[in-house]
Structures are given as structure tokens and as C-alpha cells.
Design an enzyme around this catalytic site. Structure first.
Site, short mmCIF file in Angstrom:
data_model
loop_
_atom_site.label_atom_id
_atom_site.label_comp_id
_atom_site.label_asym_id
_atom_site.label_seq_id
_atom_site.Cartn_x
_atom_site.Cartn_y
_atom_site.Cartn_z
N CYS A 189 -4.91 -11.03 28.19
CA CYS A 189 -6.05 -10.69 27.34
C CYS A 189 -6.14 -11.63 26.13
O CYS A 189 -6.53 -12.78 26.28
CB CYS A 189 -5.98 -9.22 26.92
SG CYS A 189 -7.56 -8.56 26.31
N ARG A 209 -14.70 -14.59 25.18
CA ARG A 209 -14.11 -13.43 24.52
C ARG A 209 -14.99 -12.19 24.72
O ARG A 209 -16.20 -12.27 24.81
CB ARG A 209 -13.97 -13.69 23.01
CG ARG A 209 -13.09 -14.86 22.64
CD ARG A 209 -13.14 -15.17 21.16
NE ARG A 209 -12.36 -14.24 20.35
CZ ARG A 209 -12.85 -13.27 19.62
NH1 ARG A 209 -14.18 -13.08 19.59
NH2 ARG A 209 -12.07 -12.48 18.92
N HIS A 212 -4.47 -6.02 31.25
CA HIS A 212 -3.21 -5.63 30.64
C HIS A 212 -2.29 -4.99 31.68
O HIS A 212 -2.28 -3.77 31.84
CB HIS A 212 -3.45 -4.60 29.53
CG HIS A 212 -4.14 -5.12 28.32
ND1 HIS A 212 -3.47 -5.55 27.20
CD2 HIS A 212 -5.46 -5.27 28.05
CE1 HIS A 212 -4.34 -5.94 26.28
NE2 HIS A 212 -5.56 -5.79 26.78
N ILE A 229 -9.40 -4.08 28.36
CA ILE A 229 -9.74 -3.57 27.03
C ILE A 229 -10.34 -4.71 26.21
O ILE A 229 -9.64 -5.66 25.85
CB ILE A 229 -8.51 -3.00 26.31
CG1 ILE A 229 -7.87 -1.88 27.13
CG2 ILE A 229 -8.88 -2.50 24.91
CD1 ILE A 229 -6.58 -1.34 26.54
N ARG A 230 -11.63 -4.64 25.94
CA ARG A 230 -12.34 -5.73 25.24
C ARG A 230 -11.93 -7.07 25.85
O ARG A 230 -11.62 -8.03 25.15
CB ARG A 230 -12.04 -5.70 23.75
CG ARG A 230 -12.50 -4.45 23.04
CD ARG A 230 -12.17 -4.50 21.57
NE ARG A 230 -12.90 -5.58 20.90
CZ ARG A 230 -12.53 -6.10 19.73
NH1 ARG A 230 -11.45 -5.67 19.11
NH2 ARG A 230 -13.24 -7.07 19.18
N GLU A 284 0.79 -4.61 31.38
CA GLU A 284 1.85 -3.90 30.66
C GLU A 284 1.45 -2.48 30.27
O GLU A 284 2.31 -1.69 29.83
CB GLU A 284 2.24 -4.69 29.40
CG GLU A 284 1.31 -4.58 28.22
CD GLU A 284 0.03 -5.42 28.35
OE1 GLU A 284 -0.76 -5.43 27.39
OE2 GLU A 284 -0.17 -6.05 29.40
N GLY A 338 -4.02 -8.07 22.32
CA GLY A 338 -4.14 -7.62 20.94
C GLY A 338 -5.45 -8.16 20.38
O GLY A 338 -6.48 -8.11 21.05
N GLU A 339 -5.42 -8.72 19.21
CA GLU A 339 -6.60 -9.32 18.59
C GLU A 339 -6.32 -10.81 18.42
O GLU A 339 -5.50 -11.21 17.60
CB GLU A 339 -6.88 -8.65 17.24
CG GLU A 339 -8.36 -8.52 16.90
CD GLU A 339 -9.07 -9.86 16.81
OE1 GLU A 339 -8.55 -10.75 16.12
OE2 GLU A 339 -10.14 -10.01 17.44
N SER A 340 -6.99 -11.62 19.21
CA SER A 340 -6.65 -13.04 19.27
C SER A 340 -6.82 -13.75 17.94
O SER A 340 -6.02 -14.62 17.57
CB SER A 340 -7.49 -13.75 20.36
OG SER A 340 -8.88 -13.63 20.09
#
Length: 260
Positions: A97, A127, A237, A160-161, A239, A64-66
Site C-alpha cells: 500500500c 494514490r 494489506h 484501504i485507501r 498483514e 500507512g500514510e505515504s
């Protein structure tokens, strides 16, 4: 004979937590007879509160967004309990991630103003190593340790990023402490998890699990998966693919041995 009850939690503050819940449930439902998974009564729950965290035996921190996840965790009073879960109680945990970033003792390319880390994984994590959302990609990785849980196939990994493990840290003095800023640019902002009294007793080594091939395709490149005792971290990821091998392996080899 009654099976022991085990509860697996997935942190559900932000990010791809629903997908992790689904993969874990599928891994449990398709477990082979005689496996540790099949020998336990496993339930999978989402975790949003301190009370829910206290009820689980192992935890997944999703992508997600850490920065957002750490901010929500702080505002809801979960940040310190998460540090206690990972670094004091040393319960099994897997970060994917953003979850990998949060578990790292240090993170580079942090946003201005810094970022709270849970810590416990003795690495410096970079990151957004591969760039922005448009630079996201997928590739097939060799994860031979998962083969007993399925056929001998490459694992489809989605980045993803994504972060990478920039450096393994074996000196507690270097890896933990106050926020460090090399200069004012975002490129060189490094944040560190705060020290805990329990850290002085933690000398578990970090094991490199997987590296991307370098540009020649023959030698190991960026580190994208590591394990340190009860802590497992992946840049990618799992998942977001239909493959549940890695979730089954984590339950069988990382989570349940610390629980049963």
C-alpha cells in the site's frame, strides 16, 4: 551445520509495521522442512534509524500514510539511505500500500507540495485509487504462485485507501526526474523520484503479479501486485489477514534468493 543468519527489517516509522513483524515471524516459525526459510536462522526487527537499516538484509515497507512516512524518513535522515538500500545496494524490499507508493518511480494524485519517493520500481502508481477510507474493501484474489506454501485457496486481500499501478514505465528518462505538475489540481499532481547514478545500470523489467477482475469478472483490470527483480509491491494489506502465505512466499522466493 550452522545455519546462515539473515535479518529481515520492517520500517517502523508509521503504519501497520507490527502486523508485518508478526506475520514474518509466523512464516518463519511454520516454515516447511527443506525450504529456504527453514535452512536459515532468520530474525525480524523493526527499523527506525540509519544504523538499524544498515544491519538488515531485506526490508518491508508497510502500509500507512505515504506522505507521513516519507516526511518522517526525511526528518530522521533515513530517506537517502533507503534510496541507497533499494536502488544502489539493490537489497530485497517489499512495499504494501503506502510502501508501494514510496517504491514507485512516479506517483499520481500526490498531495499539494509534492511527496518524496524512494523510487526503484519502474511504475507510475496512482494514490488512493479507490477513494476514501469509507470505500475500503476486501476481496479474494487468485495468487496461484503461493499455493506451494499452503492449500489451493484464494487469498483474502484488504484494500484501504489503496493505490494501483497505473502504468509500467520502461524509459528512465520518463520515469525519473524533477517534480512534474500538469495543473494545479490534486487529481493531476505527479511526483517523480530523483535520479541516481545507479539507475543507468537498471533495466530490470516489471512483472505483473496480480490484477483485479474488471466489471465483467472475466478480464484483467487494475494492477495490484508487481515484481521487478528484488522489488515486490502490493496495493493491498496481506498483514491485516490471518493468512501468512504471501509473507512466506516473499521470504522464500524474493528475499532469501538475494541474500543466501
Amino acid at each position: 551445520m550452522t545455519k546462515p543468519e539473515v535479518t529481515i527489517g520492517v520500517l517502523a516509522l508509521q503504519g501497520a509495521f507490527i502486523e508485518h513483524v508478526s506475520h514474518l515471524q509466523k512464516a518463519v516459525a511454520t516454515a516447511k522442512a527443506g525450504s529456504k526459510i527453514a535452512s536459515a536462522q532468520i530474525s525480524v526487527v523493526t527499523v527506525r534509524t540509519v544504523e538499524q537499516l544498515s544491519s538488515v538484509d531485506a526490508l518491508v515497507l508497510p502500509g500507512g500514510e505515504s506522505t507521513s512516512i516519507s516526511l518522517i524518513a526525511e526528518r530522521t535522515g533515513l530517506l537517502e539511505p533507503l534510496r541507497d538500500f533499494v536502488r544502489v545496494q539493490r537489497k530485497p524490499v517489499w512495499g504494501t500500500c503506502a510502501g508501494l507508493i514510496l517504491l514507485s518511480d512516479q506517483a499520481s494524485k500526490a498531495k499539494k507540495g509534492g511527496q518524496n519517493l524512494i523510487g526503484g520500481l519502474h511504475v507510475l502508481c496512482q494514490r488512493n485509487h479507490f477513494g476514501r477510507q469509507t470505500e475500503s474493501f476486501s476481496c479474494n484474489l487468485a495468487l496461484p504462485f503461493t499455493n506451494p506454501y499452503d492449500v489451493d485457496d484464494l487469498f483474502p486481500a484488504v484494500f484501504i485507501r489503496a493505490p494501483i499501478i497505473e502504468q509500467l514505465l520502461d524509459d528512465s528518462t520518463a520515469r525519473l526526474g524533477a517534480l512534474k505538475i500538469e495543473d494545479n489540481s490534486e487529481e493531476s499532481l505527479v511526483v517523480s523520484a530523483p535520479r541516481l547514478e545507479a539507475d543507468k545500470d537498471d533495466a530490470t523489467a516489471v512483472e505483473i503479479i496480480c490484477q483485479l477482475p474488471d466489471s465483467t469478472g472475466t478480464e484483467a483490470g487494475d494492477i495490484v501486485a508487481v515484481r521487478q527483480g528484488h522489488i515486490f509491491g502490493t496495493s493491498f494489506h496481506p498483514e491485516l489477514t490471518p493468512d501468512v502465505r504471501l509473507h512466506a512466499w516473499w521470504l522464500e522466493e524474493c528475499a532469501l534468493p538475494f541474500v543466501l
